[in-house]
Write a protein that holds these residues in place. Structure first.
Motif, mmCIF file in Angstrom:
data_model
loop_
_atom_site.group_PDB
_atom_site.id
_atom_site.type_symbol
_atom_site.label_atom_id
_atom_site.label_comp_id
_atom_site.label_asym_id
_atom_site.label_seq_id
_atom_site.Cartn_x
_atom_site.Cartn_y
_atom_site.Cartn_z
ATOM 1 N N THR A 204 -5.692 23.137 -41.625
ATOM 2 C CA THR A 204 -5.308 23.503 -40.261
ATOM 3 C C THR A 204 -3.978 22.867 -39.884
ATOM 4 O O THR A 204 -3.113 23.510 -39.268
ATOM 5 N N ALA B 148 -5.428 34.976 -32.827
ATOM 6 C CA ALA B 148 -6.362 34.553 -33.878
ATOM 7 C C ALA B 148 -6.029 35.234 -35.195
ATOM 8 O O ALA B 148 -6.078 34.606 -36.260
ATOM 9 N N ASN C 216 -14.352 29.354 -35.012
ATOM 10 C CA ASN C 216 -14.160 29.256 -33.562
ATOM 11 C C ASN C 216 -13.704 27.857 -33.168
ATOM 12 O O ASN C 216 -12.862 27.688 -32.279
ATOM 13 N N TYR D 7 -10.083 27.633 -34.059
ATOM 14 C CA TYR D 7 -9.239 28.366 -33.117
ATOM 15 C C TYR D 7 -9.180 27.665 -31.757
ATOM 16 O O TYR D 7 -8.123 27.620 -31.115
ATOM 17 N N ASN D 8 -10.307 27.113 -31.320
ATOM 18 C CA ASN D 8 -10.296 26.349 -30.069
ATOM 19 C C ASN D 8 -9.411 25.116 -30.178
ATOM 20 O O ASN D 8 -8.766 24.706 -29.212
ATOM 21 N N TRP E 175 -11.788 35.233 -37.838
ATOM 22 C CA TRP E 175 -12.325 35.022 -36.495
ATOM 23 C C TRP E 175 -12.764 36.390 -35.969
ATOM 24 O O TRP E 175 -11.954 37.208 -35.560
ATOM 25 N N TYR F 195 -15.546 35.673 -29.073
ATOM 26 C CA TYR F 195 -15.918 35.271 -30.426
ATOM 27 C C TYR F 195 -17.309 35.782 -30.797
ATOM 28 O O TYR F 195 -18.247 35.720 -30.006
ATOM 29 N N LYS G 155 -5.890 26.305 -29.644
ATOM 30 C CA LYS G 155 -5.613 26.533 -28.228
ATOM 31 C C LYS G 155 -5.482 25.215 -27.468
ATOM 32 O O LYS G 155 -4.644 25.082 -26.568
ATOM 33 N N TRP H 223 -3.597 30.734 -42.025
ATOM 34 C CA TRP H 223 -4.574 29.746 -42.495
ATOM 35 C C TRP H 223 -5.058 30.108 -43.895
ATOM 36 O O TRP H 223 -5.206 29.240 -44.758
ATOM 37 N N PHE I 241 -2.947 33.577 -36.691
ATOM 38 C CA PHE I 241 -3.224 32.200 -37.102
ATOM 39 C C PHE I 241 -4.056 32.163 -38.382
ATOM 40 O O PHE I 241 -3.735 31.428 -39.316
ATOM 41 N N PHE I 242 -5.095 32.983 -38.453
ATOM 42 C CA PHE I 242 -5.965 32.912 -39.630
ATOM 43 C C PHE I 242 -5.369 33.620 -40.847
ATOM 44 O O PHE I 242 -5.726 33.297 -41.984
#
Length: 231
Positions: free
Chosen positions: A202, A27, A7, A10-11, A171, A183, A14, A34, A30-31
């Motif tokens: 990241t 998410a 989290n 991810y924050n 996530w 989340y 953002k 990742w 992105f992951f």
């Protein structure tokens, strides 16, 4: 080990998207990226460690670099055990690279000597130290998904220290009353890397999406979390 949870990662994404006034990235997307980057980084680290361990680099430099790499890989070093059946021990599903091996029979541990495929005939016909359950003399030959143990009558457990695949992070979320994703830590899978390595992975992921950032952006995000308590 101190690390960022998914989290916070991810924050941070953002936060950077707002700073750069960029479009959104889900998410999931992105992951997925990742996880690709963490697997690449993990493979790169293990490759460097194998190269230095098998090579003849200078004593101090080689040892220091090896220790640094293994510290980074430490969360993925597993102490496992697999049952030996008919002289065969199947590798764990997350196995990548074996570090040490021992055989345990009736709570007694024995050393096991690793040999290459070309030595099998010679070991089986050795008149001095042949494979023997009675004498506790064991040899091991590695294949892609399993180990062969000599003698083939060997039983017990193969104790393995090995480097495992990194677990894919996720996530996790549930939906609120307005059908928005919220989340959920219980449904998430967290990274095992240290904070500096998590930030490095990241950054690589952000670059793969073309999201621009500066090192101070991560410092700003860290300060924002300290002040507001965001996670």
């Amino acid at each position: 080990m101190n690390t960022w949870d998914v989290n916070k990662i991810y924050n941070n994404l953002k936060f950077l998207l707002r700073v750069n006034q960029s479009g959104g990235i889900s998410a999931t997307d992105f992951f997925n990226a990742w996880n690709i980057e963490q697997n690449a980084y993990h493979s790169d680290l293990l490759g460097k460690w194998q190269l230095r361990s098998n090579g003849k680099s200078g004593a101090n430099t080689g040892l220091i670099m090896n220790e640094t790499i293994m510290t980074d890989l430490a969360p993925f070093v597993i102490e496992g055990s697999v049952t030996i059946a008919s002289g065969v021990a199947t590798k764990p599903d997350d196995f990548i690279y074996g570090l040490a091996r021992r055989i345990e029979v009736s709570s007694v541990e024995y050393l096991v000597t690793k040999i290459n495929h070309g030595q099998i005939w010679y070991v089986n016909n050795d008149v001095i130290d042949p494979p023997s359950v009675t004498n506790g003399t064991y040899y091991i030959v590695e294949y892609e998904d399993y180990y062969n143990i000599l003698p083939t009558a060997a039983t017990g457990d193969l104790l393995l220290d090995y480097v495992a695949h990194p677990t894919e992070v996720k996530w996790g979320f549930t939906y609120d009353t307005q059908n928005r994703k919220i989340y959920n830590a219980g449904l998430s899978v967290q990274p095992k890397w240290s904070i500096p390595t998590t930030i490095l992975i990241t950054k690589r992921t952000l670059s793969s999406f073309g999201v621009s950032y500066k090192d101070k952006d991560f410092e700003k995000f860290g300060s924002k979390n300290i002040v507001t308590g965001d996670s």
